[in-house]
Design a protein around this motif. Structure first.
Motif, PDB file in Angstrom:
ATOM      1  N   ARG A  47     -11.248 -17.706   4.376  1.00 55.84           N
ATOM      2  CA  ARG A  47     -13.027 -17.766   4.876  1.00 55.84           C
ATOM      3  C   ARG A  47     -13.704 -17.513   5.455  1.00 55.84           C
ATOM      4  N   LEU A  48     -12.756 -17.102   6.623  1.00 55.78           N
ATOM      5  CA  LEU A  48     -12.603 -16.163   8.801  1.00 55.78           C
ATOM      6  C   LEU A  48     -12.478 -15.020   8.328  1.00 55.78           C
ATOM      7  N   ARG A  49     -13.590 -14.528   8.877  1.00 54.63           N
ATOM      8  CA  ARG A  49     -13.641 -13.182   8.228  1.00 54.63           C
ATOM      9  C   ARG A  49     -13.698 -12.226  10.026  1.00 54.63           C
ATOM     10  N   CYS A  50     -13.399 -11.353  10.529  1.00 55.24           N
ATOM     11  CA  CYS A  50     -12.671 -11.343  11.720  1.00 55.24           C
ATOM     12  C   CYS A  50     -12.798  -9.546  11.742  1.00 55.24           C
ATOM     13  N   LEU A  51     -14.243  -9.246  12.299  1.00 52.07           N
ATOM     14  CA  LEU A  51     -14.456  -7.762  12.955  1.00 52.07           C
ATOM     15  C   LEU A  51     -14.559  -7.329  14.238  1.00 52.07           C
ATOM     16  N   VAL A  52     -13.925  -6.422  14.251  1.00 56.42           N
ATOM     17  CA  VAL A  52     -13.536  -5.337  16.151  1.00 56.42           C
ATOM     18  C   VAL A  52     -13.946  -4.046  16.275  1.00 56.42           C
ATOM     19  N   ALA A  53     -14.296  -4.159  17.699  1.00 55.74           N
ATOM     20  CA  ALA A  53     -14.692  -2.379  17.556  1.00 55.74           C
ATOM     21  C   ALA A  53     -14.096  -2.230  18.040  1.00 55.74           C
ATOM     22  N   GLU A  54     -13.915  -1.144  18.481  1.00 54.92           N
ATOM     23  CA  GLU A  54     -12.748  -0.029  18.628  1.00 54.92           C
ATOM     24  C   GLU A  54     -13.573   0.796  19.315  1.00 54.92           C
ATOM     25  N   SER A  55     -12.604   1.289  20.766  1.00 53.62           N
ATOM     26  CA  SER A  55     -12.843   2.303  21.606  1.00 53.62           C
ATOM     27  C   SER A  55     -13.231   3.859  20.742  1.00 53.62           C
ATOM     28  N   PRO A  56     -13.239   4.398  21.309  1.00 53.28           N
ATOM     29  CA  PRO A  56     -13.641   5.770  20.453  1.00 53.28           C
ATOM     30  C   PRO A  56     -11.023   6.379  21.112  1.00 53.28           C
ATOM     31  N   ASP A  57     -10.996   6.287  22.022  1.00 55.76           N
ATOM     32  CA  ASP A  57      -9.607   6.167  21.970  1.00 55.76           C
ATOM     33  C   ASP A  57      -8.377   5.208  21.034  1.00 55.76           C
ATOM     34  N   GLY A  58      -9.316   4.673  20.019  1.00 55.89           N
ATOM     35  CA  GLY A  58      -8.720   3.403  19.401  1.00 55.89           C
ATOM     36  C   GLY A  58      -8.603   1.913  20.142  1.00 55.89           C
ATOM     37  N   GLU A  59      -8.999   1.732  21.119  1.00 56.15           N
ATOM     38  CA  GLU A  59      -8.877   0.345  21.467  1.00 56.15           C
ATOM     39  C   GLU A  59      -9.272  -0.408  21.034  1.00 56.15           C
ATOM     40  N   VAL A  60      -9.023  -1.930  21.005  1.00 50.30           N
ATOM     41  CA  VAL A  60      -9.732  -3.067  20.599  1.00 50.30           C
ATOM     42  C   VAL A  60     -10.503  -3.702  21.762  1.00 50.30           C
ATOM     43  N   VAL A  61     -12.224  -3.050  21.729  1.00 48.40           N
ATOM     44  CA  VAL A  61     -12.227  -3.609  22.489  1.00 48.40           C
ATOM     45  C   VAL A  61     -13.658  -4.865  22.502  1.00 48.40           C
ATOM     46  N   GLY A  62     -14.189  -5.269  21.053  1.00 48.93           N
ATOM     47  CA  GLY A  62     -14.865  -6.344  20.870  1.00 48.93           C
ATOM     48  C   GLY A  62     -14.047  -7.061  19.265  1.00 48.93           C
ATOM     49  N   TYR A  63     -15.669  -7.927  19.214  1.00 47.95           N
ATOM     50  CA  TYR A  63     -15.007  -8.668  17.915  1.00 47.95           C
ATOM     51  C   TYR A  63     -15.869  -9.576  17.806  1.00 47.95           C
ATOM     52  N   ALA A  64     -16.816  -9.730  16.479  1.00 42.88           N
ATOM     53  CA  ALA A  64     -16.757 -10.573  15.820  1.00 42.88           C
ATOM     54  C   ALA A  64     -16.431 -11.534  15.141  1.00 42.88           C
ATOM     55  N   THR A  65     -16.309 -13.000  14.912  1.00 41.96           N
ATOM     56  CA  THR A  65     -16.084 -13.515  13.293  1.00 41.96           C
ATOM     57  C   THR A  65     -17.248 -14.289  12.793  1.00 41.96           C
ATOM     58  N   CYS A  66     -17.019 -14.209  11.495  1.00 43.04           N
ATOM     59  CA  CYS A  66     -18.201 -15.532  10.660  1.00 43.04           C
ATOM     60  C   CYS A  66     -17.489 -15.777   9.753  1.00 43.04           C
ATOM     61  N   VAL A  67     -18.564 -16.555   8.522  1.00 44.32           N
ATOM     62  CA  VAL A  67     -18.237 -17.427   8.048  1.00 44.32           C
ATOM     63  C   VAL A  67     -18.750 -17.807   7.083  1.00 44.32           C
ATOM     64  N   PRO A  68     -19.091 -17.516   5.622  1.00 47.21           N
ATOM     65  CA  PRO A  68     -19.648 -18.236   4.726  1.00 47.21           C
ATOM     66  C   PRO A  68     -20.764 -19.764   5.096  1.00 47.21           C
ATOM     67  N   GLU A  69     -21.793 -20.368   5.296  1.00 48.35           N
ATOM     68  CA  GLU A  69     -21.864 -21.978   5.417  1.00 48.35           C
ATOM     69  C   GLU A  69     -22.687 -21.818   4.628  1.00 48.35           C
ATOM     70  N   ILE A  70     -24.101 -23.093   4.175  1.00 51.39           N
ATOM     71  CA  ILE A  70     -24.524 -23.388   3.337  1.00 51.39           C
ATOM     72  C   ILE A  70     -25.695 -24.577   3.938  1.00 51.39           C
ATOM     73  N   SER A  71     -27.072 -23.487   3.731  1.00 55.26           N
ATOM     74  CA  SER A  71     -28.143 -24.232   4.395  1.00 55.26           C
ATOM     75  C   SER A  71     -28.305 -25.128   3.450  1.00 55.26           C
ATOM     76  N   THR A  72     -28.649 -26.808   3.762  1.00 54.63           N
ATOM     77  CA  THR A  72     -29.040 -27.572   2.727  1.00 54.63           C
ATOM     78  C   THR A  72     -30.309 -27.389   2.658  1.00 54.63           C
ATOM     79  N   TRP A  73     -31.369 -27.327   3.934  1.00 55.73           N
ATOM     80  CA  TRP A  73     -32.395 -26.960   3.754  1.00 55.73           C
ATOM     81  C   TRP A  73     -33.234 -26.037   3.150  1.00 55.73           C
ATOM     82  N   ASP A  74     -32.420 -24.690   3.100  1.00 59.31           N
ATOM     83  CA  ASP A  74     -32.636 -24.008   1.873  1.00 59.31           C
ATOM     84  C   ASP A  74     -32.893 -24.093   1.036  1.00 59.31           C
TER      85      ASP A  74
END
Length: 154
Positions: A47-74
């Motif tokens: 369910r959870l997804r994690c994307l990572v950002a790598e520096s030019p030398d291949g070091e992981v220096v950041g991340y974003a996590t996301c998950v599908p959800e539902i909007s009742t209003w929409d």
């Protein structure tokens, strides 16, 4: 930008701890690495997804996590971006925009037409960063958290 792999978990956990400190929050749970491993890699359809950002030398220096959800209003699904964080030393180099683009691509890949997220009202740098994205709309809301104790059976 790429999806996190199991070998990335120690650095992702360290980044989560840095993120929590930056947002003046409590440190993450001691078992965070194990919990994230279960959510990201241990189910047939994580369910959870994690994307990572790598520096030019291949070091992981950041991340974003996301998950599908539902909007009742929409009456529709959207992708909720829970976190986006870059180490301070790597900000201002375009990695945040690339992470956002990767999250948008993740939404498109899932057939979703919207990404939603939030940031603390005091985080002016993040607000400026997000406001620059074409098409972004800001909604004022207050986020609440209610801890729920274990279920009592008896």
């Amino acid at each position: 930008m790429r999806h996190a792999r199991p070998a990335d978990l120690p650095v992702v956990v360290a980044l989560v701890a840095e993120h929590a400190a930056y947002e003046r929050a409590a440190p993450p749970a001691a078992a965070l690495g194990h919990r994230l491993a279960l959510l990201l890699f241990e189910t047939p359809s994580p369910r959870l997804r994690c994307l990572v950002a790598e520096s030019p030398d291949g070091e992981v220096v950041g991340y974003a996590t996301c998950v599908p959800e539902i909007s009742t209003w929409d009456g529709a699904e959207y992708l909720h971006m829970d976190c986006l964080f870059l180490r301070d030393s790597t900000r201002g180099r375009g990695l945040g925009a690339l992470l956002m683009d990767a999250v948008v691509a993740e939404a498109r890949g899932l057939g979703l037409t919207e990404v939603q997220w939030q940031t603390p009202s005091w985080n002016e740098g993040a607000i400026r960063f997000y406001a620059r994205r074409p098409g972004v709309r800001c909604q004022d809301k207050v986020r609440y958290t209610l801890p729920v104790g274990p279920r009592i059976t008896g």
